[in-house]
Design a protein around this motif. Structure first.
Motif, PDB file in Angstrom:
ATOM      1  N   HIS A  95       6.603  -0.899 -10.132  1.00  0.00           N
ATOM      2  CA  HIS A  95       7.407  -1.544 -10.549  1.00  0.00           C
ATOM      3  C   HIS A  95       7.290  -2.752  -9.025  1.00  0.00           C
ATOM      4  N   GLU A  96       7.755  -2.182  -7.750  1.00  0.00           N
ATOM      5  CA  GLU A  96       7.973  -2.688  -6.689  1.00  0.00           C
ATOM      6  C   GLU A  96       7.189  -3.031  -6.499  1.00  0.00           C
ATOM      7  N   GLY A  97       6.138  -2.606  -6.327  1.00  0.00           N
ATOM      8  CA  GLY A  97       4.346  -2.619  -6.094  1.00  0.00           C
ATOM      9  C   GLY A  97       3.640  -3.777  -6.479  1.00  0.00           C
ATOM     10  N   LYS A  98       4.057  -3.756  -7.839  1.00  0.00           N
ATOM     11  CA  LYS A  98       3.619  -4.794  -8.465  1.00  0.00           C
ATOM     12  C   LYS A  98       4.451  -6.197  -7.514  1.00  0.00           C
ATOM     13  N   GLN A  99       6.156  -6.092  -7.491  1.00  0.00           N
ATOM     14  CA  GLN A  99       6.640  -7.626  -7.410  1.00  0.00           C
ATOM     15  C   GLN A  99       5.415  -7.702  -5.738  1.00  0.00           C
ATOM     16  N   LEU A 100       6.018  -6.916  -5.327  1.00  0.00           N
ATOM     17  CA  LEU A 100       5.128  -6.847  -3.835  1.00  0.00           C
ATOM     18  C   LEU A 100       3.944  -8.046  -3.905  1.00  0.00           C
ATOM     19  N   ILE A 101       2.961  -7.067  -4.855  1.00  0.00           N
ATOM     20  CA  ILE A 101       1.764  -7.932  -4.145  1.00  0.00           C
ATOM     21  C   ILE A 101       1.343  -9.666  -5.411  1.00  0.00           C
ATOM     22  N   ASN A 102       2.684  -9.689  -6.679  1.00  0.00           N
ATOM     23  CA  ASN A 102       3.467 -11.427  -6.643  1.00  0.00           C
ATOM     24  C   ASN A 102       3.572 -11.918  -5.450  1.00  0.00           C
ATOM     25  N   ASN A 135       6.381   8.478  -6.793  1.00  0.00           N
ATOM     26  CA  ASN A 135       7.519   8.214  -7.877  1.00  0.00           C
ATOM     27  C   ASN A 135       6.918   6.771  -8.760  1.00  0.00           C
ATOM     28  N   PRO A 136       7.227   6.961 -10.135  1.00  0.00           N
ATOM     29  CA  PRO A 136       6.519   5.838 -10.704  1.00  0.00           C
ATOM     30  C   PRO A 136       7.316   5.060 -10.652  1.00  0.00           C
ATOM     31  N   GLU A 137       8.416   5.052 -10.693  1.00  0.00           N
ATOM     32  CA  GLU A 137       9.461   3.709 -10.499  1.00  0.00           C
ATOM     33  C   GLU A 137       8.684   2.645  -9.252  1.00  0.00           C
ATOM     34  N   LYS A 157       1.360  -1.408   0.289  1.00  0.00           N
ATOM     35  CA  LYS A 157      -0.075   0.179  -0.072  1.00  0.00           C
ATOM     36  C   LYS A 157       0.883   0.864   0.158  1.00  0.00           C
ATOM     37  N   LEU A 158       1.984   1.475   0.730  1.00  0.00           N
ATOM     38  CA  LEU A 158       3.019   2.300   0.640  1.00  0.00           C
ATOM     39  C   LEU A 158       3.122   2.914  -0.020  1.00  0.00           C
ATOM     40  N   THR A 159       3.621   1.830  -1.221  1.00  0.00           N
ATOM     41  CA  THR A 159       4.290   1.334  -2.614  1.00  0.00           C
ATOM     42  C   THR A 159       3.902   2.238  -3.702  1.00  0.00           C
ATOM     43  N   LEU A 160       2.841   1.786  -3.297  1.00  0.00           N
ATOM     44  CA  LEU A 160       1.649   2.450  -4.903  1.00  0.00           C
ATOM     45  C   LEU A 160       1.095   3.302  -4.702  1.00  0.00           C
TER      46      LEU A 160
END
Length: 254
Positions: free
Chosen positions: A98-105, A93-95, A86-89
């Motif tokens: 991708h990190e948020g998607k990795q966390l969701i996976n 910062n647009p970068e 949640k914090l990441t998304l």
């Protein structure tokens, strides 16, 4: 030639008496046999009731432990990952997308792993050697003590209900060693033969006086559980000399 009447009467009376004795003997044998059948039937029903009760208790304990495990995983693992995602998304910062998607996976993967742990079909799929190695690996990873495992013979196909009780007994033996023995080494030997499965659980801990522990509820529960699956448990221990527990489970196909 005259026939002596008293002699005839005596012969007839003796024959009648022998016949009565034989009939009485046969009736007695029948009654004894029937009584033994009734006692054996009652004994079998009692053992069956104890076995079913033990299975229910074991399944209940495993279900309770599973729920506790799920609660810890949801709170400590998946909950933290969700908060981090949640914090990441939420970051401008647009970068970070991708990190948020990795966390969701990763969260999806963790949820799938958790759902598999709720399925008790693992009792059927796992063998004793794999289960014991897994339990010992937990102790090794926690650096609680050194561990050793040896196995010999071919794995027997145990009934799922018997395997479930045996697994629970092994867990309880290890828990007792962890709580009370203070060992630097726990070793388990699994010997699978055509007629019996033998498991020896040894530690080099402080030991105890078995004569003062015979009525303890923990040891009583272990013996009761092994009895319900037609197995035996032998405990050898003395103060400052460690403990050895032998579990013997006859192979029903032998």
């Amino acid at each position: 030639m005259e026939v002596n009447t008293p002699d005839i009467f005596f012969v007839i009376l003796s024959g009648f008496f022998l016949m009565v004795v034989m009939v009485g003997f046969i009736v007695t044998l029948v009654l004894i046999h029937r009584n033994r059948q009734i006692q054996n039937k009652q004994k079998l029903e009692s053992i069956k009731a104890d076995f079913e009760k033990t299975i229910l208790n074991v399944e209940k304990e495993i279900q309770e432990e599973t729920l506790q495990h799920v609660g810890r995983e949801l709170h400590d693992n998946i909950g933290q990952l969700l908060s981090l995602a949640k914090l990441t998304l939420s970051s401008p910062n647009p970068e970070k997308v991708h990190e948020g998607k990795q966390l969701i996976n990763q969260i999806i993967k963790e949820v799938r792993t958790l759902s598999k742990s709720l399925n008790l079909d693992w009792v059927e799929s796992i063998d004793l050697a794999s289960f014991i190695q897994k339990e010992l690996s937990k102790l090794e990873q926690l650096e609680f003590c050194k561990v050793a495992f040896t196995a010999s013979g071919e794995s027997n196909n145990l009934d799922n209900s018997k395997k479930l009780v045996l697994i629970r007994v092994i867990q309880e033996c290890l828990n007792n060693a962890i709580k009370h023995a203070k060992p630097s080494l726990i070793s388990i030997n699994l010997s699978s033969k055509s007629d019996v499965t033998e498991i020896s659980i040894s530690d080099n801990g402080i030991g105890f006086d078995t004569s003062t522990q015979k009525n303890g509820s923990g040891l009583h529960n272990l013996k009761s559980r092994m009895k319900t699956i037609e197995g035996e448990i032998n405990i050898i221990s003395s103060e400052r000399n460690g403990t050895q527990i032998k579990l013997l489970l006859p192979n029903s196909n032998a």
